[in-house]
Design a protein around this motif. Structure first.
Motif, short mmCIF file in Angstrom:
data_model
loop_
_atom_site.label_atom_id
_atom_site.label_comp_id
_atom_site.label_asym_id
_atom_site.label_seq_id
_atom_site.Cartn_x
_atom_site.Cartn_y
_atom_site.Cartn_z
N ASP A 8 0.84 -1.20 0.00
CA ASP A 8 0.00 0.00 0.00
C ASP A 8 0.87 1.25 0.00
O ASP A 8 1.77 1.40 0.83
N GLY A 9 0.63 2.16 -0.94
CA GLY A 9 1.42 3.38 -1.05
C GLY A 9 2.70 3.23 -1.83
O GLY A 9 3.43 4.21 -2.01
N ASP A 10 3.00 2.04 -2.33
CA ASP A 10 4.20 1.82 -3.14
C ASP A 10 4.01 2.53 -4.48
O ASP A 10 3.08 2.25 -5.23
N ASN A 11 4.90 3.49 -4.79
CA ASN A 11 4.68 4.28 -6.00
C ASN A 11 4.99 3.53 -7.29
O ASN A 11 4.83 4.08 -8.38
N ARG A 12 5.40 2.29 -7.19
CA ARG A 12 5.54 1.46 -8.39
C ARG A 12 4.20 0.90 -8.84
O ARG A 12 4.10 0.34 -9.94
N ILE A 13 3.19 1.03 -7.99
CA ILE A 13 1.88 0.45 -8.28
C ILE A 13 0.85 1.55 -8.42
O ILE A 13 0.65 2.36 -7.51
N GLY A 14 0.22 1.61 -9.59
CA GLY A 14 -0.83 2.60 -9.80
C GLY A 14 -2.17 2.13 -9.29
O GLY A 14 -2.90 2.89 -8.64
#
Length: 468
Positions: free
Chosen positions: A64-70
């Motif tokens: 959650d909140g990982d900027n690699r995941i949109g």
């Protein structure tokens, strides 16, 4: 867990420990219509539901909140994780109990507080009257009954879901090769126009494996790129204004940002301003400009009131969720929208600061009067007398009437006159020969073109302009 495949190539993805250790029941099935076989777990099994909830919790803790995941597509239930068990045998249609679906929605809602979540169908427990923040939809058969019997009709009670969660999915695989062709025969329930579907559902993205495999060429490639540009957000700087600041030798810069896209930007987004005098500032809230045609203004205070700064203002967009090297871009500007460069005059009442507070000596009066020459300039605000007279910032060509909005190049500027500038022997308001501008860039001197065009010191063309 149940990924249908042609007979002979099927592999179950249901966790084996649930079958071996907890006696999870599996139901094999065959479908002629799907040309596939599979084996579905008992979706009502308590141990399976507990395992799913535990998995989602661990997934959220890690990503959650990982900027690699949109976006996270929920999946997990049904054939291919698409939340259905449809075959030609109606007995398969209700294999997924609503209680299991609701528990999965609750699990994702608890585990993902930042990263967007998408579900395959507009379930009443997640969108509509019970709209969950950050919950959107994904249609894995996009343009194939999308706006008839498909996802949008089912979402009629939740037509504003896109204001909270993104619309995504995948272009129907058998349509991908031809959907952007000039002779694509759209207009049937199972062969719909991409642009119409995107606008109706406010789509942000669509998967399209053909585009990155066999790919498109010529007009088809151009149409595919236009379709990609149509989706999602489109921020533009609609106006920039300057006013005298509350602190000496500073100004306040206000940028009005418009949203012209069909969908919002779903994560935190700020607008940044910098200039060569060392000023930099960031203001949040750009992501709150959601619907097409809406605007918001952002004021940067205490910007240095120098021609060095105001002639090289640089705006950009910033988000902590953007990957390094992949900035959020404007739908205008240079470097493909990475920045928007703006050049402004000093505002009325804010003369440029000098290196010494001591005023220059006043020359002794002469017995021979100096004739005046009328000069004018294209500007949104009245220019400073020093801008017109001392710097020689003379507009050329198509200003005809004092203080009248007559086009004056671009941007709704007015023609401002100052007939009191000391100059030639001809006092009548005639267009003077352009004088090169040795500082800043309010006017291209050799051509007399205003700064809304492009120029640099000395009036030579360059890639700079007020609005790119």
């Amino acid at each position: 867990m149940d990924y249908p495949q042609p007979a002979g190539s099927y592999v179950s993805h249901t966790p084996q420990f649930l079958i071996d250790d907890y006696n999870l029941q599996m139901t094999p099935w065959t479908s002629v219509d799907l040309n596939a076989v599979g084996s579905s777990p008992d979706y009502s099994d308590e141990n399976l539901r507990t395992a799913l909830s535990n998995f989602v919790s661990a997934l959220g803790n890690r990503y959650d909140g990982d900027n690699r995941i949109g976006y996270i597509q929920v999946g997990l239930l049904g054939f291919w994780g698409e939340w259905h068990t449809w075959t030609e045998d109606s007995a398969t249609h209700n294999w997924i109990p609503d209680t299991t679906t609701m528990e999965l929605i609750d699990a994702f809602d608890a585990a993902f507080q930042t990263t967007q979540v998408q579900i395959r169908y507009p379930h009443w427990y997640a969108v509509g009257a019970n709209q969950r923040q950050w919950f959107g939809l994904h249609d894995d058969s996009f343009a194939h009954s999308t706006i008839d019997e498909g996802i949008y009709v089912q979402a009629k009670a939740a037509t504003d879901f896109w204001m909270s969660g993104a619309m995504g999915g995948e272009v129907r695989p058998e349509l991908q090769a031809t959907i952007f062709d000039d002779n694509y025969a759209a207009g049937t329930q199972y062969k719909q126009d991409f642009g119409m579907c995107a606008e109706t559902t406010h789509a942000t993205y669509m998967l399209n494996y053909y585009a990155f495999g066999a790919s498109y060429t010529g007009n088809t490639l151009a149409s595919a790129r236009a379709a990609s540009d149509q989706m999602g957000y489109a921020f533009r700087i609609a106006e920039v204004s300057v006013a005298e600041g509350s602190v000496g030798s500073t100004v306040d810069i206000t940028a009005t940002v418009s949203q012209n896209g069909i969908a919002p930007f779903y994560y935190d987004l700020s607008i940044a301003l910098s200039c060569p005098d060392g000023f930099s500032g960031t203001l949040g809230g750009v992501n709150n400009i959601a619907s097409a045609g809406s605007t918001a203004s952002f004021t940067f205070a205490t910007v240095p009131a120098t021609s060095t700064c105001l002639s090289s203002l640089v705006f950009s967009l910033e988000s902590p969720y953007a990957l390094a090297g992949a900035p959020v871009k404007f739908a205008q500007g240079v470097s493909d929208g990475t920045v928007v460069e703006v050049f402004l005059p000093l505002p009325p009442g804010s003369p440029p600061p000098t290196s010494s507070p001591t005023p220059p000596p006043t020359p002794s009066p002469t017995t021979t009067p100096v004739a005046n020459q009328a000069k004018y300039i294209c500007a949104k605000n009245p220019p400073l007398p020093s801008t017109i007279c001392t710097d020689g910032s003379v507009a050329g060509g198509d200003c005809a009437t004092e203080n009248e909005n007559n086009g004056c190049h671009k941007g709704g500027k007015r023609c401002w006159w100052n007939p009191a500038c000391p100059g030639s022997d001809n006092p009548s308001p005639t267009t003077p020969s352009p004088t090169p501008n040795t500082g800043g860039c309010p006017v291209c001197a050799p051509t007399g073109q205003a700064c809304c065009e492009t120029c640099i010191d000395g009036g030579k063309p360059s890639g700079r302009g007020c609005f790119a």
